[in-house]
Enzyme design. Structure first.
Site, mmCIF file in Angstrom:
data_model
loop_
_atom_site.group_PDB
_atom_site.id
_atom_site.type_symbol
_atom_site.label_atom_id
_atom_site.label_comp_id
_atom_site.label_asym_id
_atom_site.label_seq_id
_atom_site.Cartn_x
_atom_site.Cartn_y
_atom_site.Cartn_z
ATOM 1 N N ASP A 106 0.856 -1.186 0.000
ATOM 2 C CA ASP A 106 0.000 0.000 0.000
ATOM 3 C C ASP A 106 0.894 1.240 0.000
ATOM 4 O O ASP A 106 2.121 1.130 -0.150
ATOM 5 C CB ASP A 106 -1.007 -0.032 1.167
ATOM 6 C CG ASP A 106 -0.361 0.239 2.521
ATOM 7 O OD1 ASP A 106 0.880 0.377 2.601
ATOM 8 O OD2 ASP A 106 -1.106 0.316 3.514
ATOM 9 N N HIS A 107 0.283 2.397 0.193
ATOM 10 C CA HIS A 107 1.038 3.664 0.113
ATOM 11 C C HIS A 107 2.184 3.739 1.123
ATOM 12 O O HIS A 107 3.228 4.304 0.832
ATOM 13 C CB HIS A 107 0.090 4.850 0.320
ATOM 14 C CG HIS A 107 -0.734 4.749 1.562
ATOM 15 N ND1 HIS A 107 -1.820 3.903 1.658
ATOM 16 C CD2 HIS A 107 -0.611 5.349 2.766
ATOM 17 C CE1 HIS A 107 -2.341 4.017 2.859
ATOM 18 N NE2 HIS A 107 -1.625 4.873 3.567
ATOM 19 N N CYS A 147 2.920 -3.484 3.972
ATOM 20 C CA CYS A 147 2.123 -2.286 4.259
ATOM 21 C C CYS A 147 2.830 -1.578 5.415
ATOM 22 O O CYS A 147 4.034 -1.756 5.592
ATOM 23 C CB CYS A 147 0.657 -2.636 4.535
ATOM 24 S SG CYS A 147 0.323 -3.622 6.004
ATOM 25 N N THR A 203 2.518 -1.964 8.736
ATOM 26 C CA THR A 203 2.942 -2.950 9.744
ATOM 27 C C THR A 203 3.110 -4.353 9.176
ATOM 28 O O THR A 203 3.687 -5.215 9.841
ATOM 29 C CB THR A 203 1.881 -3.052 10.857
ATOM 30 O OG1 THR A 203 0.640 -3.447 10.233
ATOM 31 C CG2 THR A 203 1.710 -1.729 11.585
ATOM 32 N N GLY A 204 2.535 -4.610 8.014
ATOM 33 C CA GLY A 204 2.492 -5.964 7.454
ATOM 34 C C GLY A 204 1.252 -6.718 7.892
ATOM 35 O O GLY A 204 0.920 -7.766 7.328
ATOM 36 N N VAL A 205 0.549 -6.171 8.874
ATOM 37 C CA VAL A 205 -0.576 -6.913 9.462
ATOM 38 C C VAL A 205 -1.822 -6.853 8.587
ATOM 39 O O VAL A 205 -2.387 -7.892 8.215
ATOM 40 C CB VAL A 205 -0.874 -6.406 10.890
ATOM 41 C CG1 VAL A 205 -2.130 -7.076 11.438
ATOM 42 C CG2 VAL A 205 0.309 -6.696 11.811
ATOM 43 N N GLY A 206 -2.259 -5.650 8.248
ATOM 44 C CA GLY A 206 -3.509 -5.526 7.487
ATOM 45 C C GLY A 206 -3.460 -6.285 6.172
ATOM 46 O O GLY A 206 -4.386 -7.033 5.832
ATOM 47 N N HIS A 210 7.938 -24.823 8.752
ATOM 48 C CA HIS A 210 6.889 -25.449 9.564
ATOM 49 C C HIS A 210 5.464 -25.108 9.133
ATOM 50 O O HIS A 210 4.559 -25.927 9.309
ATOM 51 C CB HIS A 210 7.054 -25.046 11.039
ATOM 52 C CG HIS A 210 8.193 -25.759 11.710
ATOM 53 N ND1 HIS A 210 8.387 -25.756 13.069
ATOM 54 C CD2 HIS A 210 9.214 -26.494 11.191
ATOM 55 C CE1 HIS A 210 9.467 -26.459 13.381
ATOM 56 N NE2 HIS A 210 10.002 -26.916 12.247
ATOM 57 N N ASN A 211 5.258 -23.908 8.621
ATOM 58 C CA ASN A 211 3.884 -23.477 8.308
ATOM 59 C C ASN A 211 3.570 -23.491 6.818
ATOM 60 O O ASN A 211 2.447 -23.191 6.421
ATOM 61 C CB ASN A 211 3.620 -22.059 8.855
ATOM 62 C CG ASN A 211 4.043 -21.904 10.308
ATOM 63 O OD1 ASN A 211 4.938 -21.128 10.634
ATOM 64 N ND2 ASN A 211 3.426 -22.669 11.198
ATOM 65 N N ARG A 246 6.993 0.375 8.175
ATOM 66 C CA ARG A 246 7.187 1.249 9.327
ATOM 67 C C ARG A 246 7.804 0.490 10.495
ATOM 68 O O ARG A 246 7.923 1.025 11.598
ATOM 69 C CB ARG A 246 5.841 1.868 9.745
ATOM 70 C CG ARG A 246 5.250 2.787 8.692
ATOM 71 C CD ARG A 246 3.834 3.230 9.032
ATOM 72 N NE ARG A 246 3.315 4.153 8.021
ATOM 73 C CZ ARG A 246 2.014 4.388 7.821
ATOM 74 N NH1 ARG A 246 1.107 3.776 8.569
ATOM 75 N NH2 ARG A 246 1.632 5.237 6.889
ATOM 76 N N ARG A 285 5.123 -34.148 10.255
ATOM 77 C CA ARG A 285 4.111 -33.778 11.253
ATOM 78 C C ARG A 285 3.541 -32.387 10.993
ATOM 79 O O ARG A 285 2.405 -32.098 11.373
ATOM 80 C CB ARG A 285 4.696 -33.854 12.670
ATOM 81 C CG ARG A 285 5.752 -32.809 12.977
ATOM 82 C CD ARG A 285 6.355 -33.026 14.353
ATOM 83 N NE ARG A 285 7.242 -31.949 14.752
ATOM 84 C CZ ARG A 285 8.498 -31.791 14.339
ATOM 85 N NH1 ARG A 285 9.017 -32.646 13.469
ATOM 86 N NH2 ARG A 285 9.233 -30.785 14.770
ATOM 87 N N HIS A 286 4.316 -31.580 10.300
ATOM 88 C CA HIS A 286 3.832 -30.222 10.014
ATOM 89 C C HIS A 286 2.708 -30.233 8.970
ATOM 90 O O HIS A 286 1.839 -29.376 8.985
ATOM 91 C CB HIS A 286 4.985 -29.339 9.539
ATOM 92 C CG HIS A 286 6.095 -29.272 10.547
ATOM 93 N ND1 HIS A 286 5.926 -28.709 11.789
ATOM 94 C CD2 HIS A 286 7.368 -29.760 10.512
ATOM 95 C CE1 HIS A 286 7.053 -28.825 12.474
ATOM 96 N NE2 HIS A 286 7.943 -29.458 11.722
ATOM 97 N N ARG A 291 -0.670 -30.478 10.532
ATOM 98 C CA ARG A 291 -1.166 -29.211 11.090
ATOM 99 C C ARG A 291 -1.709 -28.289 9.995
ATOM 100 O O ARG A 291 -2.686 -27.576 10.201
ATOM 101 C CB ARG A 291 -0.050 -28.539 11.894
ATOM 102 C CG ARG A 291 0.296 -29.367 13.118
ATOM 103 C CD ARG A 291 1.649 -29.091 13.686
ATOM 104 N NE ARG A 291 1.938 -30.047 14.763
ATOM 105 C CZ ARG A 291 3.157 -30.283 15.229
ATOM 106 N NH1 ARG A 291 4.195 -29.655 14.725
ATOM 107 N NH2 ARG A 291 3.328 -31.163 16.202
HETATM 108 C C1 RB5 Z 1 -1.909 2.671 6.500
HETATM 109 O O1 RB5 Z 1 -1.880 3.878 7.193
HETATM 110 C C2 RB5 Z 1 -1.725 1.504 7.463
HETATM 111 O O2 RB5 Z 1 -2.872 1.345 8.234
HETATM 112 C C3 RB5 Z 1 -1.400 0.237 6.704
HETATM 113 O O3 RB5 Z 1 -0.267 0.439 5.932
HETATM 114 C C4 RB5 Z 1 -1.110 -0.990 7.538
HETATM 115 O O4 RB5 Z 1 -0.159 -0.728 8.510
HETATM 116 C C5 RB5 Z 1 -2.264 -1.719 8.053
HETATM 117 O O5 RB5 Z 1 -2.160 -2.800 8.660
#
Ligand code: RB5
Length: 148
Positions: free
Chosen positions: A8-9, A65, A67-70, A98-99, A109, A132-133, A136
Site C-alpha cells: 500500500d502507500h 504495508c 505494519t504488514g498486518v492488514g 513449519h507453516n 514502518r 508432522r507439520h 497441522r
Molecule cells: C496505512 O496507514 C496503514 O494502516 C497500513 O499500511 C497498515 O499498517 C495496516 O495494517
C-alpha cells in the site's frame, strides 16, 4: 523464482527497493501494485497477490504495508493461503519450514531496508519440511472447510 509483490502507500518506497533487490538476485518479480505513494487500501493488494499465488501465476508472495498486518490479514482470507507477518529472519525461515507459508509480509514502518532483505532471503531460501507439520496444515485447511 517467480514472485508476486504487493503493497500500500505506506510501503511504496520499500516495495520498489525490495523488488529491485529480488530482481538483482535473479528472481522474476510481478508487481501487483500499488504503483504510487498515493493513499490506497491494502486489502486490494493483499487479495491480488494471494490470488496470484493460489492460481500458480507466481510461486511466492511478498506483501508490505505499514505494519504488514492488514495486508496479511487480507491475503489470509483467500482460501488456501498462508501469509505470515515477520519482523526478523528466523521467523521468516520457520514460516516456510513449519507453516508452509506461501506469502511473507512485513511492515515498512517496522523494519529497515537491510532487515527486509534478510527477511525475504530467509523466506525464499527455506523449504517446507512436511511430516508432522503437514498434519497441522491439513487441520488449518479443515477450519477453512468448516467456515464455508
Ligand atoms: C496505512 O496507514 C496503514 O494502516 C497500513 O499500511 C497498515 O499498517 C495496516 O495494517
Amino acid at each position: 523464482m517467480k514472485i508476486g509483490i504487493g503493497n500500500d502507500h505506506a510501503a511504496f518506497e520499500l516495495k520498489n527497493t525490495i523488488k529491485a533487490y529480488l530482481e538483482s538476485q535473479g528472481h522474476e518479480v510481478v508487481d501487483y501494485g500499488s504503483y504510487s505513494a498515493e493513499r490506497c487500501d491494502y486489502p486490494v493488494f493483499g487479495e491480488k497477490v494471494a490470488l496470484a499465488v493460489r492460481s500458480g501465476e507466481v510461486e511466492r508472495g511478498v506483501l508490505i504495508c505499514g505494519t504488514g498486518v492488514g495486508i496479511s490479514i487480507a491475503a489470509n482470507k483467500v482460501r488456501g493461503i498462508r501469509a505470515a507477518v515477520c519482523s526478523e529472519p528466523f521467523t521468516a525461515q520457520m514460516v516456510r519450514r513449519h507453516n508452509d507459508a506461501q506469502i511473507i509480509a512485513f511492515g515498512a514502518r517496522v523494519v529497515g531496508v537491510d532487515m527486509a532483505k534478510m527477511i525475504v532471503d530467509s523466506f525464499l531460501g527455506a523449504e517446507f519440511e512436511g511430516g508432522r507439520h503437514q498434519n497441522r496444515i491439513d487441520l488449518i485447511a479443515a477450519i477453512e472447510e468448516r467456515e464455508r
